[in-house]
Design a protein around this motif. Structure first.
Motif, PDB file in Angstrom:
ATOM      1  N   GLN A  17      20.496  85.509  28.105  1.00  0.00           N
ATOM      2  CA  GLN A  17      19.334  84.464  28.186  1.00  0.00           C
ATOM      3  C   GLN A  17      19.366  83.444  26.739  1.00  0.00           C
ATOM      4  O   GLN A  17      19.169  82.430  26.794  1.00  0.00           O
ATOM      5  N   GLN A  18      19.823  84.143  25.582  1.00  0.00           N
ATOM      6  CA  GLN A  18      19.870  83.326  24.416  1.00  0.00           C
ATOM      7  C   GLN A  18      21.132  82.791  24.024  1.00  0.00           C
ATOM      8  O   GLN A  18      21.415  82.251  22.995  1.00  0.00           O
ATOM      9  N   LYS A  19      22.301  83.221  24.656  1.00  0.00           N
ATOM     10  CA  LYS A  19      23.480  82.907  24.416  1.00  0.00           C
ATOM     11  C   LYS A  19      23.726  81.145  24.441  1.00  0.00           C
ATOM     12  O   LYS A  19      23.026  80.810  25.052  1.00  0.00           O
ATOM     13  N   ARG A  20      24.449  80.741  23.411  1.00  0.00           N
ATOM     14  CA  ARG A  20      24.751  79.133  23.629  1.00  0.00           C
ATOM     15  C   ARG A  20      25.775  79.078  24.228  1.00  0.00           C
ATOM     16  O   ARG A  20      26.922  79.387  24.088  1.00  0.00           O
ATOM     17  N   THR A  56      21.109  76.905  26.144  1.00  0.00           N
ATOM     18  CA  THR A  56      20.900  78.322  26.032  1.00  0.00           C
ATOM     19  C   THR A  56      21.299  78.963  27.373  1.00  0.00           C
ATOM     20  O   THR A  56      21.494  78.338  28.496  1.00  0.00           O
ATOM     21  N   GLU A  73      19.979  80.974  29.520  1.00  0.00           N
ATOM     22  CA  GLU A  73      18.899  80.665  30.414  1.00  0.00           C
ATOM     23  C   GLU A  73      18.648  79.140  31.151  1.00  0.00           C
ATOM     24  O   GLU A  73      18.672  78.994  32.207  1.00  0.00           O
ATOM     25  N   GLN A  74      18.766  78.314  30.153  1.00  0.00           N
ATOM     26  CA  GLN A  74      18.540  76.950  30.450  1.00  0.00           C
ATOM     27  C   GLN A  74      20.086  76.745  31.307  1.00  0.00           C
ATOM     28  O   GLN A  74      20.067  76.041  32.471  1.00  0.00           O
TER      29      GLN A  74
END
Length: 165
Positions: A99-102, A115, A117-118
């Motif tokens: 969820q936090q990976k770029r 992110t 999640e996005q």
């Protein structure tokens, strides 16, 4: 729910949908809604590819290439089969912190940094369903007798049912 799981059911549905379309009229692979849109085969191939394009960066895997430049019915079936197998092989630990990976990607000519999640919920899933929906829309526009259940695998309607009657 892990990202890979979100694509397995609709990929299975797409396989059944494509079989139904092929049985109705095998020539529909080249059909499109408009002249400037992708034909059915490319809409299907793009949707299949989005399942891999979505999951691979979220679990630090290289996206496999299962596609043919211009696939036929059997090629699309194989692409779905191989994609499902690949998605099922991805381990939960590979998705840790997804969820936090770029994630850096392109959307047409736009460069995006999101992110995980996005990327999954606001970019990858909508794009997957857009192209999958185009497969359905092209088939319906060509009079293939499909229902919402053929698309999602959940709805059921009696044969010949119409909301307009």
């Amino acid at each position: 729910m892990l990202p890979n799981v979100l694509f397995i059911h609709p990929l299975r549905q797409m396989a059944m949908l494509l079989q139904k379309i092929q049985r109705h009229d095998a020539a529909l692979l080249e059909s499109a809604l408009t002249a400037e849109q992708f034909p059915l085969w490319q809409q299907a191939q793009t949707a299949i590819g989005f399942s891999l394009r979505a999951c691979c960066p979220l679990c630090d895997q290289v996206k496999p290439e299962f596609g043919q430049p211009k696939p036929g019915w059997a090629d699309l079936e194989q692409q779905i089969h191989l994609s499902i197998e690949f998605l099922q092989s991805l381990k939960a630990e590979g998705f840790a912190g997804w969820q936090q990976k770029r994630i850096e990607t392109t959307a047409g000519f736009a460069q995006l940094e999101l992110t995980g999640e996005q990327f999954l919920y606001l970019y990858a899933l909508p794009n997957f369903y857009f192209h999958y929906g185009m497969v359905y829309a092209i088939a319906r526009a060509q009079q293939v007798p499909l229902t919402k259940g053929d698309f999602d695998g959940w709805h059921q309607y009696p044969e010949g049912f119409s909301f307009l009657r």
